[in-house]
Write a protein that holds these residues in place. Structure first.
Motif, mmCIF file in Angstrom:
data_model
loop_
_atom_site.group_PDB
_atom_site.id
_atom_site.type_symbol
_atom_site.label_atom_id
_atom_site.label_comp_id
_atom_site.label_asym_id
_atom_site.label_seq_id
_atom_site.Cartn_x
_atom_site.Cartn_y
_atom_site.Cartn_z
ATOM 1 N N SER A 147 17.696 56.953 7.713
ATOM 2 C CA SER A 147 16.769 58.050 7.418
ATOM 3 C C SER A 147 15.818 58.303 8.576
ATOM 4 O O SER A 147 15.509 59.449 8.911
ATOM 5 C CB SER A 147 15.948 57.734 6.174
ATOM 6 O OG SER A 147 16.795 57.408 5.102
ATOM 7 N N LEU A 148 15.373 57.222 9.182
ATOM 8 C CA LEU A 148 14.465 57.376 10.317
ATOM 9 C C LEU A 148 15.173 58.116 11.448
ATOM 10 O O LEU A 148 14.595 58.985 12.103
ATOM 11 C CB LEU A 148 13.981 56.009 10.811
ATOM 12 C CG LEU A 148 12.927 55.296 9.964
ATOM 13 C CD1 LEU A 148 12.627 53.924 10.544
ATOM 14 C CD2 LEU A 148 11.647 56.117 9.860
ATOM 15 N N LYS A 149 16.427 57.756 11.657
ATOM 16 C CA LYS A 149 17.212 58.388 12.715
ATOM 17 C C LYS A 149 17.337 59.887 12.440
ATOM 18 O O LYS A 149 17.143 60.716 13.328
ATOM 19 C CB LYS A 149 18.598 57.748 12.765
ATOM 20 C CG LYS A 149 19.316 57.960 14.082
ATOM 21 C CD LYS A 149 20.485 56.996 14.188
ATOM 22 C CE LYS A 149 21.131 57.053 15.572
ATOM 23 N NZ LYS A 149 22.135 55.974 15.730
ATOM 24 N N LYS A 150 17.605 60.211 11.192
ATOM 25 C CA LYS A 150 17.686 61.621 10.794
ATOM 26 C C LYS A 150 16.381 62.353 11.073
ATOM 27 O O LYS A 150 16.378 63.543 11.407
ATOM 28 C CB LYS A 150 17.991 61.717 9.290
ATOM 29 C CG LYS A 150 19.443 62.026 8.987
ATOM 30 C CD LYS A 150 19.637 62.267 7.492
ATOM 31 C CE LYS A 150 21.031 61.837 7.061
ATOM 32 N NZ LYS A 150 21.138 61.623 5.609
ATOM 33 N N SER A 151 15.287 61.651 10.908
ATOM 34 C CA SER A 151 13.985 62.281 11.129
ATOM 35 C C SER A 151 13.637 62.392 12.606
ATOM 36 O O SER A 151 12.561 62.864 12.970
ATOM 37 C CB SER A 151 12.879 61.495 10.418
ATOM 38 O OG SER A 151 13.198 61.304 9.072
ATOM 39 N N GLY A 152 14.541 61.893 13.466
ATOM 40 C CA GLY A 152 14.312 62.057 14.895
ATOM 41 C C GLY A 152 13.752 60.832 15.607
ATOM 42 O O GLY A 152 13.442 60.890 16.792
ATOM 43 N N TYR A 153 13.601 59.733 14.871
ATOM 44 C CA TYR A 153 13.114 58.521 15.516
ATOM 45 C C TYR A 153 14.268 57.771 16.167
ATOM 46 O O TYR A 153 15.390 57.786 15.675
ATOM 47 C CB TYR A 153 12.436 57.608 14.494
ATOM 48 C CG TYR A 153 11.158 58.166 13.941
ATOM 49 C CD1 TYR A 153 9.998 58.190 14.714
ATOM 50 C CD2 TYR A 153 11.100 58.669 12.653
ATOM 51 C CE1 TYR A 153 8.823 58.708 14.217
ATOM 52 C CE2 TYR A 153 9.921 59.191 12.133
ATOM 53 C CZ TYR A 153 8.791 59.205 12.928
ATOM 54 O OH TYR A 153 7.629 59.720 12.430
ATOM 55 N N LYS A 154 13.976 57.098 17.250
ATOM 56 C CA LYS A 154 14.996 56.269 17.889
ATOM 57 C C LYS A 154 15.083 54.916 17.198
ATOM 58 O O LYS A 154 14.092 54.395 16.707
ATOM 59 C CB LYS A 154 14.659 56.064 19.365
ATOM 60 C CG LYS A 154 14.798 57.323 20.175
ATOM 61 C CD LYS A 154 14.532 57.046 21.635
ATOM 62 C CE LYS A 154 14.742 58.316 22.449
ATOM 63 N NZ LYS A 154 14.396 58.104 23.871
ATOM 64 N N ILE A 155 16.292 54.388 17.191
ATOM 65 C CA ILE A 155 16.485 53.095 16.544
ATOM 66 C C ILE A 155 16.452 52.011 17.601
ATOM 67 O O ILE A 155 17.323 51.934 18.465
ATOM 68 C CB ILE A 155 17.828 53.071 15.801
ATOM 69 C CG1 ILE A 155 17.845 54.194 14.784
ATOM 70 C CG2 ILE A 155 18.039 51.722 15.145
ATOM 71 C CD1 ILE A 155 16.567 54.337 13.965
ATOM 72 N N THR A 156 15.431 51.188 17.511
ATOM 73 C CA THR A 156 15.264 50.122 18.495
ATOM 74 C C THR A 156 15.392 48.780 17.788
ATOM 75 O O THR A 156 15.178 48.699 16.577
ATOM 76 C CB THR A 156 13.876 50.205 19.155
ATOM 77 O OG1 THR A 156 12.882 49.962 18.158
ATOM 78 C CG2 THR A 156 13.655 51.576 19.766
#
Lengths: 143, 143
Positions: A11-20
């Motif tokens: 969901s975070l990725k969908k919202s435009g956040y990078k996955i670290t």
DNA sequence: TAATAATTGAAAATCGTTTTCAATTATTAT
DNA sequence: ATAATAATTGAAAACGATTTTCAATTATTA
């Protein structure tokens, strides 16, 4: 990485956040605890697996997760913040039962304050928009 | 100096505290407000009449008044502290209805959480020792 | 694979609060 | 009243949690 963590990551990725890796690890720590955790607690747990992480990153990630609605921010009586992964269906009204001894948290959702709120509105003219209840006690293990 | 302030002053004296103009003025500020006040708020109000006062003295006096049970310490959602003169019979169980807009506070005491607490104890095994409820809303003047 | 924009960590800054300490003041015993 | 005393005061420094700044790094995208 658990299902719960994975879903939030997506969901975070969908919202435009990078996955670290840092963000994944912070979510895992939250997911693996049924106690509320301070930013410092989380920092220390993550460092066991990822010693380079900075405390700032923990603060920043918690802010994102809080705004996105994935975690609850508690303000402890001392004024310090503690965080908790939300484990109830999205947006459901609930409150926390907190063990004063170990910080274990259990949710409850049958607070039934509506009647009281109506009474109070009638008496005082206040329009009530939200409420917080915190029950403090000792969990079975700590008694 | 109001009756309320005077009575507290007398009790403090009995408890061995010295009566200073600073302490009297801090009590007066608390007594003359139906809003919660931060240490800085109180400091600024007292300074109008007593410019030499230090912020430390406000903190120290609030600590004494809190421990002695004359004031309520609120922890606002931001984590900051705010204080309020207790206006209900000594030790009476009560909660606060807070205006999010201006900070005005009204007491209420019919919270009726006993039944809910019993349910929760039965379900979870937690022993509940205390609770806090905070109702947030807007007072008539701010609506 | 290169271009980019977001994310990171170290260090410094900030904010509310607490501690330290020497000077002052309220109380007390005289 | 006055002197002796112990508590209280205010300035400054210290403190702990959190935020900001900034240059370097990294995840994503085209």
């Amino acid at each position: 990485m658990s299902t719960s963590t994975n879903q939030i990551i997506k969901s975070l990725k969908k919202s435009g956040y990078k996955i670290t890796p840092q963000r994944k690890l912070i979510l895992d720590v939250l997911n693996n605890s049924d106690h509320h955790l301070s930013p410092a607690n989380i920092y220390n747990k993550v460092r066991e697996k990822y010693p380079e992480i900075g405390l700032v990153t923990v603060y920043r990630t918690l802010e994102i997760l809080d705004k996105a609605g994935y975690i609850c921010r508690l303000t402890l009586p001392s004024g310090l913040a503690a965080y908790l992964l939300k484990r109830c269906p999205s947006g459901q009204h609930h409150h926390h039962l907190v063990c004063q001894c170990c910080g274990k948290v259990v949710n409850f959702n049958n607070c039934n304050l509506a009647e009281l709120e109506k009474e109070i509105t009638d008496e005082t003219g206040f329009v009530i928009s939200s409420h917080t209840i915190e029950l403090n006690g000792k969990c079975p293990a700590c008694q």
